[in-house]
Design a protein around this motif. Structure first.
Motif, PDB file in Angstrom:
ATOM      1  N   GLU A 123       0.838  -1.198   0.000  1.00 18.32           N
ATOM      2  CA  GLU A 123       0.000   0.000   0.000  1.00 18.32           C
ATOM      3  C   GLU A 123       0.863   1.233   0.000  1.00 18.32           C
ATOM      4  O   GLU A 123       1.807   1.354   0.757  1.00 18.32           O
ATOM      5  CB  GLU A 123      -0.869   0.029   1.261  1.00 18.32           C
ATOM      6  CG  GLU A 123      -1.884  -1.089   1.295  1.00 18.32           C
ATOM      7  CD  GLU A 123      -2.508  -1.199   2.695  1.00 18.32           C
ATOM      8  OE1 GLU A 123      -2.948  -2.281   3.040  1.00 18.32           O
ATOM      9  OE2 GLU A 123      -2.512  -0.187   3.421  1.00 18.32           O
ATOM     10  N   ASP A 124       0.506   2.161  -0.872  1.00 15.91           N
ATOM     11  CA  ASP A 124       1.262   3.402  -0.928  1.00 15.91           C
ATOM     12  C   ASP A 124       0.415   4.530  -0.362  1.00 15.91           C
ATOM     13  O   ASP A 124      -0.576   4.931  -0.957  1.00 15.91           O
ATOM     14  CB  ASP A 124       1.636   3.696  -2.388  1.00 15.91           C
ATOM     15  CG  ASP A 124       2.865   4.588  -2.442  1.00 15.91           C
ATOM     16  OD1 ASP A 124       3.143   5.128  -3.505  1.00 15.91           O
ATOM     17  OD2 ASP A 124       3.527   4.738  -1.392  1.00 15.91           O
ATOM     18  N   ILE A 125       0.804   5.001   0.780  1.00 14.38           N
ATOM     19  CA  ILE A 125      -0.037   5.991   1.430  1.00 14.38           C
ATOM     20  C   ILE A 125       0.541   7.383   1.237  1.00 14.38           C
ATOM     21  O   ILE A 125       1.731   7.598   1.340  1.00 14.38           O
ATOM     22  CB  ILE A 125      -0.136   5.726   2.937  1.00 14.38           C
ATOM     23  CG1 ILE A 125      -0.185   4.230   3.185  1.00 14.38           C
ATOM     24  CG2 ILE A 125      -1.340   6.402   3.519  1.00 14.38           C
ATOM     25  CD1 ILE A 125       0.074   3.879   4.625  1.00 14.38           C
ATOM     26  N   ASP A 126      -0.327   8.306   0.965  1.00 20.39           N
ATOM     27  CA  ASP A 126       0.119   9.683   0.845  1.00 20.39           C
ATOM     28  C   ASP A 126      -0.583  10.514   1.912  1.00 20.39           C
ATOM     29  O   ASP A 126      -1.648  11.085   1.686  1.00 20.39           O
ATOM     30  CB  ASP A 126      -0.225  10.197  -0.552  1.00 20.39           C
ATOM     31  CG  ASP A 126       0.488  11.501  -0.850  1.00 20.39           C
ATOM     32  OD1 ASP A 126       0.041  12.227  -1.734  1.00 20.39           O
ATOM     33  OD2 ASP A 126       1.495  11.776  -0.170  1.00 20.39           O
ATOM     34  N   LEU A 127      -0.004  10.550   3.069  1.00 23.02           N
ATOM     35  CA  LEU A 127      -0.666  11.213   4.177  1.00 23.02           C
ATOM     36  C   LEU A 127      -0.189  12.651   4.330  1.00 23.02           C
ATOM     37  O   LEU A 127       0.986  12.935   4.152  1.00 23.02           O
ATOM     38  CB  LEU A 127      -0.385  10.461   5.480  1.00 23.02           C
ATOM     39  CG  LEU A 127      -1.046   9.087   5.577  1.00 23.02           C
ATOM     40  CD1 LEU A 127      -0.546   8.363   6.799  1.00 23.02           C
ATOM     41  CD2 LEU A 127      -2.545   9.249   5.661  1.00 23.02           C
ATOM     42  N   PRO A 128      -1.108  13.536   4.690  1.00 24.29           N
ATOM     43  CA  PRO A 128      -0.686  14.915   4.934  1.00 24.29           C
ATOM     44  C   PRO A 128       0.183  14.968   6.180  1.00 24.29           C
ATOM     45  O   PRO A 128       0.007  14.162   7.095  1.00 24.29           O
ATOM     46  CB  PRO A 128      -2.009  15.652   5.155  1.00 24.29           C
ATOM     47  CG  PRO A 128      -2.962  14.605   5.592  1.00 24.29           C
ATOM     48  CD  PRO A 128      -2.550  13.345   4.923  1.00 24.29           C
ATOM     49  N   SER A 129       1.108  15.903   6.223  1.00 21.20           N
ATOM     50  CA  SER A 129       1.931  15.992   7.417  1.00 21.20           C
ATOM     51  C   SER A 129       1.171  16.766   8.487  1.00 21.20           C
ATOM     52  O   SER A 129       0.390  17.661   8.192  1.00 21.20           O
ATOM     53  CB  SER A 129       3.250  16.692   7.102  1.00 21.20           C
ATOM     54  OG  SER A 129       2.993  18.014   6.701  1.00 21.20           O
ATOM     55  N   LEU A 130       1.378  16.367   9.726  1.00 24.63           N
ATOM     56  CA  LEU A 130       0.610  16.949  10.822  1.00 24.63           C
ATOM     57  C   LEU A 130       1.313  18.154  11.414  1.00 24.63           C
ATOM     58  O   LEU A 130       2.528  18.132  11.599  1.00 24.63           O
ATOM     59  CB  LEU A 130       0.414  15.903  11.917  1.00 24.63           C
ATOM     60  CG  LEU A 130      -0.425  14.699  11.503  1.00 24.63           C
ATOM     61  CD1 LEU A 130      -0.354  13.628  12.556  1.00 24.63           C
ATOM     62  CD2 LEU A 130      -1.867  15.120  11.289  1.00 24.63           C
ATOM     63  N   PRO A 131       0.557  19.189  11.715  1.00 19.96           N
ATOM     64  CA  PRO A 131       1.170  20.358  12.352  1.00 19.96           C
ATOM     65  C   PRO A 131       1.665  20.051  13.763  1.00 19.96           C
ATOM     66  O   PRO A 131       1.241  19.089  14.390  1.00 19.96           O
ATOM     67  CB  PRO A 131       0.030  21.388  12.392  1.00 19.96           C
ATOM     68  CG  PRO A 131      -1.201  20.638  12.125  1.00 19.96           C
ATOM     69  CD  PRO A 131      -0.857  19.397  11.395  1.00 19.96           C
ATOM     70  N   HIS A 132       2.557  20.918  14.231  1.00 22.59           N
ATOM     71  CA  HIS A 132       3.282  20.722  15.478  1.00 22.59           C
ATOM     72  C   HIS A 132       2.370  20.460  16.670  1.00 22.59           C
ATOM     73  O   HIS A 132       2.566  19.493  17.415  1.00 22.59           O
ATOM     74  CB  HIS A 132       4.139  21.970  15.721  1.00 22.59           C
ATOM     75  CG  HIS A 132       5.105  21.856  16.847  1.00 22.59           C
ATOM     76  ND1 HIS A 132       6.310  21.198  16.734  1.00 22.59           N
ATOM     77  CD2 HIS A 132       5.053  22.313  18.106  1.00 22.59           C
ATOM     78  CE1 HIS A 132       6.951  21.261  17.888  1.00 22.59           C
ATOM     79  NE2 HIS A 132       6.217  21.941  18.748  1.00 22.59           N
ATOM     80  N   ASP A 133       1.362  21.319  16.873  1.00 18.49           N
ATOM     81  CA  ASP A 133       0.554  21.158  18.083  1.00 18.49           C
ATOM     82  C   ASP A 133      -0.322  19.923  18.037  1.00 18.49           C
ATOM     83  O   ASP A 133      -0.659  19.365  19.086  1.00 18.49           O
ATOM     84  CB  ASP A 133      -0.275  22.418  18.406  1.00 18.49           C
ATOM     85  CG  ASP A 133      -0.758  23.124  17.178  1.00 18.49           C
ATOM     86  OD1 ASP A 133      -1.526  24.091  17.314  1.00 18.49           O
ATOM     87  OD2 ASP A 133      -0.346  22.737  16.064  1.00 18.49           O
ATOM     88  N   ILE A 134      -0.679  19.468  16.828  1.00 20.77           N
ATOM     89  CA  ILE A 134      -1.442  18.215  16.759  1.00 20.77           C
ATOM     90  C   ILE A 134      -0.550  17.047  17.132  1.00 20.77           C
ATOM     91  O   ILE A 134      -0.967  16.122  17.836  1.00 20.77           O
ATOM     92  CB  ILE A 134      -2.036  18.013  15.356  1.00 20.77           C
ATOM     93  CG1 ILE A 134      -3.125  19.041  15.128  1.00 20.77           C
ATOM     94  CG2 ILE A 134      -2.592  16.612  15.208  1.00 20.77           C
ATOM     95  CD1 ILE A 134      -3.918  18.813  13.875  1.00 20.77           C
ATOM     96  N   LEU A 135       0.706  17.093  16.675  1.00 23.18           N
ATOM     97  CA  LEU A 135       1.663  16.040  17.050  1.00 23.18           C
ATOM     98  C   LEU A 135       1.773  15.958  18.564  1.00 23.18           C
ATOM     99  O   LEU A 135       1.766  14.877  19.141  1.00 23.18           O
ATOM    100  CB  LEU A 135       3.047  16.342  16.472  1.00 23.18           C
ATOM    101  CG  LEU A 135       3.372  15.796  15.092  1.00 23.18           C
ATOM    102  CD1 LEU A 135       4.809  16.088  14.751  1.00 23.18           C
ATOM    103  CD2 LEU A 135       3.120  14.312  15.020  1.00 23.18           C
ATOM    104  N   ILE A 136       1.856  17.120  19.192  1.00 24.06           N
ATOM    105  CA  ILE A 136       1.965  17.146  20.652  1.00 24.06           C
ATOM    106  C   ILE A 136       0.725  16.531  21.280  1.00 24.06           C
ATOM    107  O   ILE A 136       0.810  15.748  22.217  1.00 24.06           O
ATOM    108  CB  ILE A 136       2.188  18.592  21.150  1.00 24.06           C
ATOM    109  CG1 ILE A 136       3.551  19.083  20.679  1.00 24.06           C
ATOM    110  CG2 ILE A 136       2.089  18.665  22.669  1.00 24.06           C
ATOM    111  CD1 ILE A 136       3.853  20.506  21.057  1.00 24.06           C
TER     112      ILE A 136
END
Lengths: 203, 263
Positions: free
Chosen positions: B108-121
């Motif tokens: 599977e080839d996934i193309d996921l959007p990158s998550l902003p900093h505060d969401i990562l936290i």
């Protein structure tokens, strides 16, 4: 003299209003008997509709109470926004899922404690089923929940992603999320050495 | 037998997070106490070992694979011939199924959007310490997110509730401070088992955020962290043995609590 007259007036007005009173009584009991808890609250409260326009042109019309699950939208309503609300950052597919969540979560729990626990359990089961989607959808849900400021949905989606990450090696995490490793091999080794204190030396 | 059921190892096997811990516990039981157990308990433990292998394909971490490997080694060393061969056969089947699954996942080839900093936290607030530190190795942006103070403040609260943060001045890296406290308080053995002992309900439980999973206990004890147990102590609990103090790696605090384990 006035005081003596009140009982009569009371009885008279009661008789006068009684058909209406009975009707109200019946309709309220019919409403409260239905299976979805709190639905009676919804139908009795204002059914003002809010229209949401998503980025790919689709429109969704929902109850104000449902829309208010989003703090962003609630603020807009408070500041007098009446017409359709444009949501440029959310696609139709994602918004549909978001609305599904909000509709299920807008019914609040009953007054007694037993109702609360059972309702909370049912809600948790519903949530677990709801979140069984592919990673891409979850990511879009996170971004939408963040943008629309929907606390419950944000926590649910973030916890799900955290479960993906738990106990996985960095390479496994990169594979799942399609993240590119922007470390040089030396940097990566340095970071790994820094962190070794928390890991089981045997594994 | 009852104590084994209380340990709830079988149930933990189907939990993605607890699978390696329960495999390790089964290994410890096999290594340390199998010969001393009654016949019916031996049978149950054997069944659980088989289910552990059967469930391996559903786990998708390398930690699960290494835990299963360890379990296999213990089984090979301890079980009688017939059971041993059954276990090995089950394990081989599981490995094949596991390989098949991981292959299909790779395609599977996934193309996921990158998550902003505060969401990562926000996501990281749900992680335990070791997962948190693994995440810092994933990429530079993830690493930055793991240095956020709020994350380590809550980890402090979770692990060391009785210690105050007041003596830590502002400007000090909370992550470093946590590391110091962690190394000072835990011997390497302790978190490895994933087990804790709840003084309130007097039972050995799986650690869930370092608190008793029983809500009533949490309320009564004021949400105090549990006493950690090593695998050795868990086996002793099962055998009904009182641990002697030549368990070299246990801390003093844990030793006094051990007397309570004998039921």
């Amino acid at each position: 003299a006035f005081v003596e007259n009140i009982p009569e007036i009371y009885i008279l007005s009661l008789l006068f209003f009684s058909p209406h009173f009975l009707y109200l009584l019946i309709s309220v009991s019919v409403l409260t008997m239905d299976p979805i808890p709190g639905l009676s609250k919804l139908t009795v409260s204002s059914s003002k509709k809010i229209v949401l326009n998503c980025s790919d042109g689709k429109s969704f019309e929902i109850d104000e109470a449902v829309a208010r699950k989003s703090k962003l939208i609630a603020d807009m309503i408070e500041s007098g926004c009446d017409g359709p609300i444009p949501l440029q950052n959310v696609t139709g597919k994602t918004l549909e899922k978001v609305i599904e969540y909000c509709k299920r979560h807008v019914v609040e729990f009953g007054p007694s404690d037993e109702d609360d626990e059972e309702a909370a359990e049912k809600l948790a089961i519903w949530d677990a089923e709801f979140i069984k989607v592919d990673e891409e959808t979850i990511f879009h849900l996170i971004l939408a929940a963040n943008y629309l400021n929907i606390e419950g949905l944000l926590s649910l989606t973030c916890k799900t992603v955290a479960d993906y990450i738990k106990d996985k090696t960095p390479e496994e995490v990169r594979q799942i999320f399609g993240i590119e490793n922007d470390y040089t091999p030396e940097e990566e080794e340095a970071v790994r050495k820094e962190n070794v204190w928390a890991f089981d030396p045997n594994q | 037998m009852k104590r084994y059921q209380n340990l709830m190892i079988g149930e933990a096997l189907s939990n993605n997070h607890l699978y390696p811990f329960s495999c390790n516990e089964l290994s410890s039981i096999l290594n340390l106490g199998y010969s001393r157990l009654p016949k019916d308990l031996k049978a149950v433990i054997f069944q659980d070992t088989l289910s552990a292998f059967r469930l391996l394909p559903e786990m998708n971490t390398s930690a699960a694979v290494s835990a299963a490997n360890l379990l296999l080694k213990s089984a090979e060393a301890v079980l009688p011939k017939q059971k041993k061969n059954l276990a090995i056969a089950e394990f081989k089947k599981a490995k094949v199924a596991f390989k098949r699954r991981s292959k299909s996942h790779e395609e599977e080839d996934i193309d996921l959007p990158s998550l902003p900093h505060d969401i990562l936290i926000h996501i990281f607030t749900f992680l335990d310490v070791s997962s948190l530190l693994s995440s810092s190795q994933v990429s530079r942006s993830w690493n930055q997110a793991t240095y956020d103070d709020s994350l380590w403040r809550s980890q402090f609260d979770l692990h060391f509730k009785h210690k105050f943060l007041t003596r830590i001045q502002s400007g000090i890296d909370l992550r470093e401070a946590f590391k110091k406290e962690y190394l000072a308080s835990y011997s390497s053995n302790m978190l490895r088992s994933g087990r804790g002992y709840c003084n309130q309900c007097e039972s050995v439980v799986w650690l869930h955020n370092l608190r008793c999973p029983n809500k009533q206990c949490r309320l009564k004890s004021g949400n105090k962290p549990l006493v950690l147990m090593s695998s050795h102590q868990v086996v002793n609990y099962l055998l009904g043995v009182v641990s002697s103090s030549d368990d070299s790696e246990t801390e003093d605090e844990a030793d006094t609590g051990l007397w309570v384990f004998v039921l």
